[in-house]
Design an enzyme around this catalytic site. Structure first.
Site, PDB file in Angstrom:
ATOM      1  N   LYS E  70       0.813  -1.216   0.000  1.00 47.88           N
ATOM      2  CA  LYS E  70       0.000   0.000   0.000  1.00 47.88           C
ATOM      3  C   LYS E  70       0.852   1.275   0.000  1.00 47.88           C
ATOM      4  O   LYS E  70       0.629   2.189  -0.785  1.00 47.88           O
ATOM      5  CB  LYS E  70      -0.911   0.019   1.237  1.00 47.88           C
ATOM      6  CG  LYS E  70      -1.839  -1.160   1.333  1.00 47.88           C
ATOM      7  CD  LYS E  70      -2.558  -1.220   2.660  1.00 47.88           C
ATOM      8  CE  LYS E  70      -1.641  -1.443   3.832  1.00 47.88           C
ATOM      9  NZ  LYS E  70      -0.962  -2.750   3.844  1.00 47.88           N
ATOM     10  N   THR E  71       1.822   1.298   0.926  1.00 47.49           N
ATOM     11  CA  THR E  71       2.629   2.511   1.050  1.00 47.49           C
ATOM     12  C   THR E  71       3.434   2.772  -0.223  1.00 47.49           C
ATOM     13  O   THR E  71       3.478   3.891  -0.740  1.00 47.49           O
ATOM     14  CB  THR E  71       3.573   2.393   2.257  1.00 47.49           C
ATOM     15  OG1 THR E  71       2.793   2.130   3.425  1.00 47.49           O
ATOM     16  CG2 THR E  71       4.379   3.661   2.466  1.00 47.49           C
ATOM     17  N   ASP E 124      -0.055   8.041   5.433  1.00 47.71           N
ATOM     18  CA  ASP E 124       0.312   6.626   5.499  1.00 47.71           C
ATOM     19  C   ASP E 124      -0.035   5.994   6.836  1.00 47.71           C
ATOM     20  O   ASP E 124       0.237   6.560   7.893  1.00 47.71           O
ATOM     21  CB  ASP E 124       1.818   6.489   5.247  1.00 47.71           C
ATOM     22  CG  ASP E 124       2.199   5.047   4.939  1.00 47.71           C
ATOM     23  OD1 ASP E 124       1.365   4.325   4.346  1.00 47.71           O
ATOM     24  OD2 ASP E 124       3.322   4.636   5.295  1.00 47.71           O
ATOM     25  N   ASP E 125      -0.635   4.805   6.776  1.00 47.81           N
ATOM     26  CA  ASP E 125      -0.814   3.964   7.954  1.00 47.81           C
ATOM     27  C   ASP E 125      -1.679   4.661   9.018  1.00 47.81           C
ATOM     28  O   ASP E 125      -1.232   4.943  10.143  1.00 47.81           O
ATOM     29  CB  ASP E 125       0.567   3.653   8.546  1.00 47.81           C
ATOM     30  CG  ASP E 125       0.623   2.233   9.073  1.00 47.81           C
ATOM     31  OD1 ASP E 125      -0.430   1.595   9.182  1.00 47.81           O
ATOM     32  OD2 ASP E 125       1.730   1.768   9.386  1.00 47.81           O
ATOM     33  N   LYS E 152     -12.165  16.179   4.843  1.00 50.58           N
ATOM     34  CA  LYS E 152     -13.350  16.766   4.206  1.00 50.58           C
ATOM     35  C   LYS E 152     -13.233  18.276   3.962  1.00 50.58           C
ATOM     36  O   LYS E 152     -14.043  18.859   3.247  1.00 50.58           O
ATOM     37  CB  LYS E 152     -14.593  16.508   5.069  1.00 50.58           C
ATOM     38  CG  LYS E 152     -15.085  15.069   5.048  1.00 50.58           C
ATOM     39  CD  LYS E 152     -16.275  14.868   5.963  1.00 50.58           C
ATOM     40  CE  LYS E 152     -17.522  15.577   5.461  1.00 50.58           C
ATOM     41  NZ  LYS E 152     -18.688  15.306   6.360  1.00 50.58           N
ATOM     42  N   LYS E 240       5.764  -7.596   0.441  1.00 44.24           N
ATOM     43  CA  LYS E 240       6.809  -7.181   1.380  1.00 44.24           C
ATOM     44  C   LYS E 240       7.354  -8.386   2.143  1.00 44.24           C
ATOM     45  O   LYS E 240       8.560  -8.592   2.242  1.00 44.24           O
ATOM     46  CB  LYS E 240       6.197  -6.185   2.371  1.00 44.24           C
ATOM     47  CG  LYS E 240       7.158  -5.449   3.256  1.00 44.24           C
ATOM     48  CD  LYS E 240       6.329  -4.435   4.042  1.00 44.24           C
ATOM     49  CE  LYS E 240       7.061  -3.691   5.098  1.00 44.24           C
ATOM     50  NZ  LYS E 240       6.088  -2.836   5.834  1.00 44.24           N
TER      51      LYS E 240
END
Ligand SMILES: Nc1ncnc2c1ncn2[C@@H]1O[C@H](COP(=O)(O)OP(=O)(O)OP(=O)(O)O)[C@@H](O)[C@H]1O
Ligand SMILES: Nc1ncnc2c1ncn2[C@@H]1O[C@H](COP(=O)(O)OP(=O)(O)OP(=O)(O)O)[C@@H](O)[C@H]1O
Ligand SMILES: Nc1ncnc2c1ncn2[C@@H]1O[C@H](COP(=O)(O)OP(=O)(O)OP(=O)(O)O)[C@@H](O)[C@H]1O
Ligand SMILES: Nc1ncnc2c1ncn2[C@@H]1O[C@H](COP(=O)(O)OP(=O)(O)OP(=O)(O)O)[C@@H](O)[C@H]1O
Ligand SMILES: Nc1ncnc2c1ncn2[C@@H]1O[C@H](COP(=O)(O)OP(=O)(O)OP(=O)(O)O)[C@@H](O)[C@H]1O
Ligand SMILES: Nc1ncnc2c1ncn2[C@@H]1O[C@H](COP(=O)(O)OP(=O)(O)OP(=O)(O)O)[C@@H](O)[C@H]1O
Ligand SMILES: [Mg+2]
Ligand SMILES: [Mg+2]
Ligand SMILES: [Mg+2]
Ligand SMILES: [Mg+2]
Ligand SMILES: [Mg+2]
Ligand SMILES: [Mg+2]
Lengths: 269, 269, 269, 269, 269, 269
Positions: E70-71, E124-125, E152, E240
């Site tokens: 994802k990162t 991230d995370d 938002k 990973k």
């Protein structure tokens, strides 16, 4: 906070004779064989620390019901070790301390002990040190964590340490992961036999004559404290409470036996 | 925090006569034999502390329903001890105190007491001192822990201390581990007989004549407060509330008996 | 913290006429016999405090559904006491206060009141003063404990105090141990009869003529608010909400009766 | 803390035109009759505050699903009031504020509003203002208590205030005791008809020609969004989300209708 | 606190090339069609932000099991946007930050981004940013509320922002009300086919020859990772973790295939 | 707070030889094949970090029952790596630290390690580092979050790091999301065979002659520790506890075998 707290605590070395005396104010009465056994076991650990090179740290727990004499016995063993460093960590000296101040004061005693070749530290009344309340199971986690580490931390090379802790709430210690940190546990029982009770009564000279005492013992036996029989009430009282009841009874010299008996009967209800 | 809090509290020695008077404003009415028994029991403990060398610390608990007269009786016993140090620890004087300030103020009274050869400390309304709320069982653990230690900490050599604590919530004390710290407990009951009630009414001169009073008592009897009968409502009222109801009734001089009766009936619903 | 908070609050004596006026902006409409009864009961307590020497402290609770008029009635009673010290403790003046600041502000009013021979303190909206939230039963325990003590603390010799508290959540007060601190409780009911409603409508001149008003009342009766019948909707509305609905209805002069009726019907769904 | 927080917030008067514009960036599209009804209802309250002397405080709640247009409508009503004081309280301007800072900032807007004869305050997104999280039902009780008081606190004599609050979580408001503080509630519904959707699509010129748009509408109808039939998927989308989906679809000019349809289908799964 | 925290964070503009490189240290291996699809989807959003005037704010979520990439993918998309402002918000740079410092650092990146006409921020995370622990569902509500608002909050006029967030715990995001703040979600799957695995192995040159690799693949197939059959173990591993296992296997050059197989078998137990 | 805490910690580079020695005071006794296997596995990871370019970060967990030798083994592996940077993070050095100070001290070791091309960090006793208590599942979330990030944060380019963590509570690690951060786990078992026990006893020269030792082993076998039989008690003891029991037994030279046997029997009850 911790650092500031540390400064507020002044150094203290050597043996705190006076504090130890204070908690054995009424002496040790040898009312039963178990008293001598406990003292002897304690001294065995004192010797192990003194002689064995592989166990520079030994920790023992004295546990038993409230008032059974844990603090007095622990202080007694510490005193008779004749180590150059003997210290008592007691909630009595930490009234109003913040958690950080408690942690600091406790840590200080251990750090000081590391400077002596042979040390004994009595950690009295763990439940009070960690501010334990059964309601909501509240306690000071920071004091607990401090004890968990200090009870297992080895003194530096060449230093040896005996830790004697006391508590009335052994199951709580287990729940908190504290009991597995002790090398050994000694149970301090309450008084449960009339013979032991008579021993105490005699020692503190409650009665003016043997005759008076004997009469009182018969009265207690008749009240069912002789034991043996299942239908009879069981005697079960800490030596501390017993000494307190004896002094109340002493207030009415003409009715000592009666008051003693009724006070003991009251206890069970 | 604790240290700073300590400074804010100024020293206080001797006897706080005025404070004691304030809580016995309406005096002690001897409406029943139990009142004298309670006072006598209290004085026995006063004597034990004065005379016995083995119990330099005695602590007793006065408990009973709200308004039953615990505070007034505790202050009364303390006053009649004629000890050189008599102090009242009361939530009334600690409104708005932080936990640390409370701990500090309470500790100070005990530390001061250790300077007198004979001291009595009245610790009033434990539930308020520890900020107890039944909802969520909230309370100040730091004040509680302070009391747990102070109630058991022996005064230094040569000093003697009597502790008189009061509370309306005895079960809570047990749950918090507080009740096992007392050497003795005395229950202060509410008023449950018409005779006792009549005694009070007479003492405060509610009625202009014996005739009026007698008529009122008959009315109460007819309302069922005479007791004996299971179908009748039971009288159960603290002397403090009774005195308050009496004053309300006094407002309508022509209807005193009626208002007294209806107020007592209201209480039970 | 508490000390610093105390300083931030400036002294305030005498009667806070303006604040009292502010909460009775729409006056007291005597729409029902109960309104006069409540005012009369209040004045009886005012007299008791003024005259009885044995009850220097009397505290009463006005409780009832939201908007039933508790605050206005409490302020009204206070005002008509004509005591030299009349004060309103209201959450409106404590927006953004910390717990310590609230405790300090509340305590200050009571301490000030002790300087006047006769005082009345209105403690408005207890649930807001203690920051009560039903979700998670959160509240400020320090404000609660302050109230628990202040509601029972006797003023010093020669001073007398009447406390009038208001709340919409009586069961909560009981759960928190607050309701047993009051000497008496008065319930302020909502409006439940068309007659009372008509009285209000007339008083605020909602309709240009009696004819218009009569027509509207008939419409409400037809909608079932006449009561009596079990199948019909029950009228139950605080006077405060009723006044608000009346003003909305007034916006459409041609449809006043219709909007009034539909707003009342909406309330029940 | 509160006092210091107050200082950090600088005074702000008058109308925050720019902020209001920012939240209506995409304008108000009159896609349905309900839009006009909502605006009209809002203006009725604007008029009531302006004209009625008995209700100087009126508060209304705009609630509805996320993205249904509550903030834009609330700001729109406020803007068209043309009152001298119009302010928006929005979480957007309070990122990183402590609880005390939020309380202070919110209180300041209300206090400022009391200086204008006519004011409207939009309190946007109550759940964010009180830091609400459903997990563990966490929220800022101090912000909540501030709103509970401010929503009911009457402006001083001669001042009038309209409060417009918005929220997507009406049941939570009820649980927190907030919803009973409003004089009226207006529900802002999502878009549920193809006609309304077509209106929006046309307004933002998604399609190059009427023909393209008609084709797309047929595709949506075939996908079942036409409604009527129980077996077909229901259209239910806030205008804000719809505008976002439209812009994504616009990215692939050759497949606009397909992407629109599939995005709407995705929403339901 | 917040203000002081703000000062401690120094301004940072432009593109943080180095940080982005750091999280893609092992490059992007195109082991499967899904990899390209994800990158392409990401770029579509990059284009939407660049071109559409009606959606100046677009936010997407990359979610998938731990170690699925994802990162690296998020950073990759950000990098290829070639926007003038590209920033990574990562827990790696916030070790030891207080809640206020985290809130301040996160807010700063967003505030900085508003100064650039086109910006992309990688968050991230999320679980680490909010200090999430499943045990007791603890997390930093103040960081959460900050994200809820920032995700938002529209950038000011003329500014556009793409937000790319990553998380392994999508259900938690929903429970916290975070997932409904995203315009779109992209799932990053683990590797589940032998073909993809072979692609990776080949790319990192684990085996000296094609023959060796083929032999290893057969071994994996025999161990049941070929799939198809229900009785066989399923391959499911993030890229990973796979890269980590490959390097361990590389330690014993003579047994690479065996160690790879057994490591993969271990994973499932 | 964190910043201030950082300053209080002074820089520390290189190898902390002394600290490592302290935790292996009684050496590593090769009582069983598993001991060598564990050491060998550890060294394989040491080599991987040294040689592989794709895994600059490798983390392993040593877990097993209390006293099984985790800390000594971890320190042993670290020591034999001969990396230029070897550090031990141990609760022993953090007694009385606040959470912020712990976070700061732990972070510092990692930051320092990034300055060396090759580093190994031993993170000893995770449960104590995070102040874990089973009662109420309390722990320091800030220390936990710090570990969660540091265990996964890659060292900067050109730096390589081996992390060796130890814990007795593997299930807790999983519940906290910590166990999935490790590349590999090694279980350190307790001693369960008489042969291993004999090996230890011989190594520490408990008995004066082989004959004495043999006799003792027979006694243990007769007590049922020989195993094999289901009805017999199972031997299961950490090497640390075993060494402690041995020293106690050594206190009574005439009864060594008896005391050893009874101590082992006691353990199981
Ligand atoms: N054999 C004995 N063992 C212990 N204490 C004794 C003995 N004989 C007399 N005592 C006296 O009894 C008292 C025991 O009280 P001690 O405070 O030691 O009990 P404890 O178990 O620690 O109480 P607590 O549970 O309240 O901590 C002391 O005053 C001590 O002098
Ligand atoms: N026999 C009595 N015993 C106690 N108080 C009496 C007696 N006769 C009259 N009083 C008066 O009754 C009142 C008793 O109130 P007191 O505050 O002592 O009750 P309490 O039980 O402490 O109340 P609370 O439960 O609220 O603390 C006092 O004003 C006291 O002067
Ligand atoms: N008979 C009455 N009793 C009380 N208030 C009245 C009466 N007639 C008119 N009013 C007006 O009605 C309003 C009552 O509001 P008030 O704030 O006193 O209600 P409340 O019960 O305290 O509300 P809340 O539950 O919100 O605290 C006031 O504006 C008051 O002037
Ligand atoms: N008829 C309409 N009503 C409301 N908003 C509209 C309308 N037509 C177009 N819009 C646009 O749609 C958007 C509505 O977003 P808005 O923020 O007001 O929704 P919201 O319900 O407050 O969302 P949230 O639940 O996230 O707070 C605005 O950009 C507004 O300009
Ligand atoms: N196709 C790919 N997609 C993503 N990462 C890849 C790919 N091919 C190789 N990699 C490498 O695999 C690693 C993926 O790790 P990354 O930290 O991005 O995973 P993650 O899902 O964010 O992990 P975590 O759940 O721990 O946050 C990176 O080192 C990256 O260089
Ligand atoms: N083979 C061995 N493995 C580990 N320790 C050994 C071995 N042989 C002897 N020892 C000694 O045994 C002791 C093991 O204690 P250590 O503190 O390492 O155990 P631990 O599992 O970390 O304990 P804890 O669970 O309390 O943290 C050390 O003193 C070490 O010198
Ligand atoms: Mg003791
Ligand atoms: Mg009392
Ligand atoms: Mg009110
Ligand atoms: Mg909105
Ligand atoms: Mg990641
Ligand atoms: Mg260890």
């Amino acid at each position: 906070d911790f650092m500031r707290a540390l400064e507020e605590v002044h150094p203290a070395f050597g043996v705190s004779e006076e504090e130890l005396q204070q908690v054995i104010q009424n002496g040790i009465i040898h009312y039963d064989g178990i008293v001598d056994e406990l003292l002897k076991s304690g001294l065995l650990f004192v010797e192990q620390v003194r002689s064995s090179t592989r166990t520079p740290l030994v920790s023992i727990l004295l546990h038993g019901p409230p008032g059974s004499g844990k603090t007095a016995l622990g202080a007694s063993i510490a005193q008779s070790s004749e180590y150059p460093f003997i210290k008592l960590i007691s909630p009595d000296n930490m009234v109003g301390f913040s958690e950080a101040q408690k942690v600091s004061a406790i840590t200080k005693v251990f750090t000081d002990s590391y400077k002596s070749p042979l040390s004994v530290v009595v950690v009295d009344d763990i439940e009070r040190l960690i501010d334990w309340t059964p309601m909501g199971a509240r306690f000071s986690n920071s004091v607990l964590q401090t004890l968990l580490v200090l009870f297992k931390r080895r003194p530096p090379k060449g230093r040896r340490l005996l830790i004697i802790a006391t508590s009335s709430l052994r199951p709580m210690l287990t729940d908190l992961g504290l009991s597995e940190t002790f090398d050994s546990e000694l149970r301090v029982p309450p008084i449960t036999s009339l013979r032991a009770l008579e021993h105490v009564v005699q020692e503190v000279e409650l009665f003016p004559s043997d005759q008076h005492r004997k009469r009182a013992m018969r009265m207690l036996e008749e009240a069912g404290f002789g034991g043996g029989d299942e239908f009879h009430p069981k005697l079960q009282i800490g030596v501390k409470k017993l000494l307190s009841i004896i002094e109340m009874a002493r207030q009415e010299p003409e009715n000592v036996a009666e008051r003693l008996t009724s006070a003991l009967l009251d206890l069970r209800s």
